[in-house]
Design an enzyme around this catalytic site. Structure first.
Site, short mmCIF file in Angstrom:
data_model
loop_
_atom_site.label_atom_id
_atom_site.label_comp_id
_atom_site.label_asym_id
_atom_site.label_seq_id
_atom_site.Cartn_x
_atom_site.Cartn_y
_atom_site.Cartn_z
CG HIS A 215 11.78 -11.34 9.99
ND1 HIS A 215 11.59 -11.04 11.32
CD2 HIS A 215 11.48 -10.21 9.30
CE1 HIS A 215 11.19 -9.78 11.42
NE2 HIS A 215 11.12 -9.25 10.22
CD GLU B 5 5.79 -7.94 13.56
OE1 GLU B 5 4.96 -7.02 13.68
OE2 GLU B 5 6.89 -7.79 12.99
CG HIS C 196 7.06 -9.74 8.28
ND1 HIS C 196 6.30 -8.97 9.14
CD2 HIS C 196 8.34 -9.33 8.45
CE1 HIS C 196 7.09 -8.13 9.78
NE2 HIS C 196 8.33 -8.33 9.39
CG HIS D 293 -2.22 -0.81 0.86
ND1 HIS D 293 -2.29 -2.17 1.05
CD2 HIS D 293 -3.39 -0.45 0.30
CE1 HIS D 293 -3.47 -2.61 0.63
NE2 HIS D 293 -4.16 -1.58 0.18
CO CO Z 1 10.09 -7.43 9.98
#
Ligand code: CO
Length: 333
Positions: A279, A247, A216, A158
């Site tokens: 990550h 998350e 993610h 976005h």
């Molecule tokens: Co991150």
């Protein structure tokens, strides 16, 4: 009140009309030419001079050929990475874009500031999407298809849309900017991706071994629904395929509980991210007690991390490239 984002455009408009009325008011013009202290000939000359002054810039503009010649380009945008060994996956993207669009003018941009900072530290070029589009305008490009190499239609995507929208149609800038959707933007994409993800698995995976694809995630973005939605297509492709995110949902707790209930002994861990960066190395495969690997070990499940990003698989990149084709077609619409 919040519906009006800013009073600035209105202020600018009124300031502009005030300035214009001050310059070209016909009344002001008449009073000058009718002035008794000015002989008629001089007044006429002045009018002629003024008219010349007004038309000359227009003539000069016409001399520059009016509209610039069309020049098309492709801008590839990824989140980027601070991990050097993760970068070949991004080179794979460029190799495949060049193979499918021979002769195309290709540029790169990174949407993560941290990723740009680490490249700049090494003396390598690292533009933000905004900077890259501005640079392309300076290079004479008029039409640019921007392709997002993000995973979901989330915050990064976005942000890119907003940037492209703001940069389109600026004076002496890019006439047309289109944006290709990220990897997981439709149920068709999800179905293709669930099958294409198999290309990341090593041959050593045995029957009964589960596979966890780690995304993610973002607990605050509506597009985070893509992850639990993806589980439907993963199950269809392989009953032992699972999804989890760093998350948000489904959490590491969710997936480890499911695997325990299914009496799984071994789980392959694969990042559902373009590159196996920070990550993947830490949250997925790291030794810290809160990593996915550690939490599986705690439940007696052997973790087998695969440090390969989705951009390293030609089958997966081809899904992104379908979206680039749409963005390129839209340049003519
Ligand atoms: Co991150």
């Amino acid at each position: 009140m919040l519906l009006v984002p800013s009073g600035l455009p209105a202020l600018r408009r009124s300031a502009l009309s005030r300035a214009l009325s001050g310059i070209s008011s016909p009344a002001a013009f008449r009073s000058t030419s009718r002035s008794r202290t000015l002989p008629l000939l001089a007044a006429q000359l002045l009018t002629l001079l003024l008219a010349l002054c007004l038309t000359l810039p227009l003539a000069a503009q016409a001399g520059h050929g009016g509209e610039a010649a069309r020049k098309d380009g492709i801008l590839l945008v990824a989140f980027g990475t601070t991990v050097e060994e993760a970068r070949p996956a991004l080179d794979n993207i460029e190799r495949l874009v060049r193979a499918t669009h021979p002769g195309a003018e290709i540029r790169w941009a990174w949407s993560a500031r941290k990723a740009r900072a680490s490249l700049i530290k090494e003396g390598k070029p690292a533009a933000s999407p905004q900077q890259a589009l501005a640079d392309m305008a300076e290079e004479g490009f008029t039409h640019v298809a921007v392709q997002s190499f993000h995973t979901i239609t989330g915050e990064e995507f976005h942000g890119l849309l907003a940037t492209a929208h703001a940069m389109e149609g600026l004076p002496k800038g890019l006439t047309r900017i289109t944006v290709g959707l990220p990897l997981l933007a439709s149920t068709d994409d999800a179905e293709s991706l669930a099958v294409a993800l198999k290309s990341l698995l090593p041959k050593e995976r045995k029957p009964g071994d589960a596979v966890i694809f780690m995304g993610h995630g973002n607990p605050h973005h509506p597009a985070a629904l893509s992850y639990p939605a993806m589980q439907y297509y993963l199950t269809k492709a392989d009953p032992l395929f699972f999804i989890s995110v760093v998350e948000g949902s489904p959490s590491f707790d969710d997936v480890t509980a499911t695997l325990t209930a299914r009496k799984v002994r071994t789980a392959w861990l694969v990042p559902l991210m373009a590159v196996a960066g920070d990550h993947a190395h830490n949250d997925m495969a790291g030794d810290e007690p809160d990593s996915l690997a550690s939490q599986l070990r705690e439940r007696g499940i052997t973790p087998r991390p695969v440090l390969r990003g989705t951009a390293s698989s030609d089958a997966i990149v081809s899904i992104w490239l379908r979206h680039l084709d749409v963005a390129l077609k839209q340049l003519d619409q």
